[in-house]
Design an enzyme around this catalytic site. Structure first.
Site, PDB file in Angstrom:
ATOM      1  N   ARG A  52       0.699  -1.052  -0.234  1.00 32.66           N
ATOM      2  CA  ARG A  52       0.473   0.490   0.274  1.00 32.66           C
ATOM      3  C   ARG A  52       1.062   1.232   0.205  1.00 32.66           C
ATOM      4  O   ARG A  52       0.042   2.510   0.563  1.00 32.66           O
ATOM      5  CB  ARG A  52      -0.671   0.204   0.940  1.00 32.66           C
ATOM      6  N   LYS A  94       3.571  11.259 -11.054  1.00 30.28           N
ATOM      7  CA  LYS A  94       2.266  10.754 -11.394  1.00 30.28           C
ATOM      8  C   LYS A  94       2.271   8.619 -12.211  1.00 30.28           C
ATOM      9  O   LYS A  94       3.840   8.992 -13.486  1.00 30.28           O
ATOM     10  CB  LYS A  94       1.552  11.382 -13.107  1.00 30.28           C
ATOM     11  N   GLU A 151       9.356  17.763 -25.665  1.00 28.00           N
ATOM     12  CA  GLU A 151       8.991  17.781 -24.036  1.00 28.00           C
ATOM     13  C   GLU A 151       9.501  19.086 -23.776  1.00 28.00           C
ATOM     14  O   GLU A 151       9.544  19.997 -23.280  1.00 28.00           O
ATOM     15  CB  GLU A 151       8.964  16.830 -22.878  1.00 28.00           C
ATOM     16  N   LYS A 157       8.964  22.805 -14.233  1.00 28.60           N
ATOM     17  CA  LYS A 157       7.741  21.583 -13.851  1.00 28.60           C
ATOM     18  C   LYS A 157       7.447  21.751 -12.193  1.00 28.60           C
ATOM     19  O   LYS A 157       6.435  21.229 -12.390  1.00 28.60           O
ATOM     20  CB  LYS A 157       8.220  19.766 -14.255  1.00 28.60           C
ATOM     21  N   GLU A 170      -3.498  17.440 -10.818  1.00 28.38           N
ATOM     22  CA  GLU A 170      -4.051  18.010 -11.850  1.00 28.38           C
ATOM     23  C   GLU A 170      -5.348  18.894 -11.682  1.00 28.38           C
ATOM     24  O   GLU A 170      -6.232  17.718 -12.608  1.00 28.38           O
ATOM     25  CB  GLU A 170      -3.899  16.078 -12.590  1.00 28.38           C
ATOM     26  N   ARG A 218      -1.977  22.053 -13.514  1.00 23.37           N
ATOM     27  CA  ARG A 218      -0.975  20.963 -13.758  1.00 23.37           C
ATOM     28  C   ARG A 218      -1.463  20.754 -15.411  1.00 23.37           C
ATOM     29  O   ARG A 218      -0.684  20.066 -15.989  1.00 23.37           O
ATOM     30  CB  ARG A 218      -1.045  19.863 -13.409  1.00 23.37           C
ATOM     31  N   ASN A 226       0.541  18.883 -20.271  1.00 21.32           N
ATOM     32  CA  ASN A 226       0.132  18.386 -21.858  1.00 21.32           C
ATOM     33  C   ASN A 226      -0.180  19.137 -22.817  1.00 21.32           C
ATOM     34  O   ASN A 226      -0.724  18.255 -23.546  1.00 21.32           O
ATOM     35  CB  ASN A 226      -1.702  17.877 -20.934  1.00 21.32           C
ATOM     36  N   HIS A 253      -0.030  17.323 -26.149  1.00 19.96           N
ATOM     37  CA  HIS A 253      -0.068  16.051 -25.615  1.00 19.96           C
ATOM     38  C   HIS A 253      -1.207  15.771 -26.333  1.00 19.96           C
ATOM     39  O   HIS A 253      -1.459  14.176 -26.575  1.00 19.96           O
ATOM     40  CB  HIS A 253       0.159  16.120 -24.053  1.00 19.96           C
ATOM     41  N   HIS A 293      -0.467  11.635 -28.067  1.00 20.19           N
ATOM     42  CA  HIS A 293      -1.133  10.587 -27.115  1.00 20.19           C
ATOM     43  C   HIS A 293      -2.379   9.656 -28.263  1.00 20.19           C
ATOM     44  O   HIS A 293      -2.208   8.415 -28.556  1.00 20.19           O
ATOM     45  CB  HIS A 293      -2.345  10.916 -25.905  1.00 20.19           C
ATOM     46  N   HIS A 317       7.417   9.360 -28.122  1.00 20.42           N
ATOM     47  CA  HIS A 317       6.714  10.669 -27.306  1.00 20.42           C
ATOM     48  C   HIS A 317       7.206  11.612 -27.985  1.00 20.42           C
ATOM     49  O   HIS A 317       6.110  12.872 -28.731  1.00 20.42           O
ATOM     50  CB  HIS A 317       6.851  10.241 -25.949  1.00 20.42           C
TER      51      HIS A 317
END
Ligand code: GLY
Length: 352
Positions: free
Chosen positions: A119, A141, A183, A215, A225, A229, A233, A236, A240, A256
């Site tokens: 956990r 993330k 990026e 960042k 997010e 935040r 993206n 993106h 994606h 990417h």
């Protein structure tokens, strides 16, 4: 060494940037995880091992090295099961530490395994790709892909520290540099001042540090997010979709960052279509992307498939959501019409 803090209160940590920092792991584990650590598992990937970056590591505690597959296909729930079963066999306790030594695939996988094993346990990212150093290793993330889309299963789980060892970039293949530069081009639109490519005139450690600090500032302002935040993206949504449309077909594959470069110019064209920016600003996007030595040519794809994949992008609620430039800078724009998106894709296609 340059140090950039990620100011998250009790979860605050440092991003350290410098050559050979992987050899500082014993210090960093002791400072950031504490004296309860008895064992560690280093999760890495074959090219990192082949380059010798996993050799001679001193973590201050006994450690196993586990190699996961290279590439987005390895970012799966099956890999998480294999990894965490390995943790259990190695006797890893909740008070121990996982070290991710690699690029974004490794930091996402090892971070998610650490987030869920017992956990939640401590992990440290040692980023060895430009993409991971400027983006993927920072921010907490973590997660894996599903056949239905990228990063659909995951959690927010912050590392205890991030080490950007710029010596490890010496073995990076050309396509991986391009991936990181995509990026970096994005950050040109998120930092203060007029977007430009002046970042490229700094030395490498400073380039990485500049991106890391943009960042870090955004993550600290909006860890989980919300809209703030989501600006990370930028470029993106299309990226994606392009990556998802190529999933499983190597001949179509785009790295990417290469997809993000195309996505940045697409986002500018869409913003212009929506009356948010003018021709000069679109040109600025093309110029910045070009300065980072990236192409903005849209690869041949079915535009309807791309729109459908963009609708499935995880940050969309129930409509088409984009991050777009405008008078107030880059921000989240919801409820964009499918017809506008299709028309922009056609405009891009016609220009190539
Ligand atoms: N791990 C990447 C991020 O948190 O944005």
């Amino acid at each position: 060494m340059i140090s950039v803090p990620v100011e998250l209160g009790a979860r605050r940590y440092e991003v350290e940037i410098g050559r050979g920092l992987r050899h500082d792991l014993a210090r960093v584990i002791s400072d950031s995880v504490g004296p309860g650590v008895r064992r560690a598992v280093v999760v890495t990937q074959e090219p990192v091992v082949a380059a010798g970056w996993a050799d001679g590591l001193d973590l201050g505690v006994p450690h196993e090295i586990v190699v996961v597959g290279d590439g987005e296909r390895s970012k799966s729930l099956a890999t998480i099961e294999t990894l965490t079963s390995g943790f259990a066999r190695d006797g890893l306790a909740r008070t121990d530490v996982v070290v991710a030594l690699g690029g974004g695939v490794v930091t996402d996988l090892a971070g998610f395994a650490a987030a869920t094993y017992h956990r939640g346990m401590a992990y440290i990212n040692v980023a060895t790709s430009l993409l991971a150093q400027v983006d993927a290793a920072i921010g907490g993330k973590t997660g894996v892909n599903l056949p239905e889309g990228k990063n659909l299963v995951g959690s927010f789980w912050q590392p205890r520290a991030v080490l950007c060892d710029t010596e490890t970039l010496t073995s990076l293949p050309a396509r991986e540099w391009a991936c990181g530069r995509g990026e970096m081009a994005k950050y040109a639109f998120l930092g203060p001042g007029e977007p430009d490519a002046s970042l490229l005139s700094l030395d490498l450690d400073e380039q990485v540090a500049r991106c890391a600090s943009i960042k870090a500032e955004v993550v600290a302002a909006d860890e989980h997010e919300g809209d703030r935040r989501m600006v990370l993206n930028y470029g993106h949504t299309l990226a994606h979709a392009l990556e998802a449309s190529a999933f499983g077909d190597e001949s179509l594959s785009l790295r990417h960052g290469e997809a993000v470069a195309i996505g940045l110019v697409f986002a500018a064209l869409l913003a212009r279509r929506l009356g948010r920016i003018d021709d000069d600003r679109v040109e600025l996007h093309r110029k910045v992307v070009g300065a980072f030595d990236l192409s903005s040519r849209l690869p041949e794809r079915d535009p309807h498939e791309l729109v459908s994949l963009m609708g499935r992008d995880k940050k969309a609620a129930h409509d088409l959501t984009f991050v777009l430039d405008g008078e107030k800078g880059v921000e989240v724009v919801r409820g964009v019409g499918e017809d506008q998106v299709l028309a922009t894709l056609e405009e891009m296609e016609a220009a190539t």
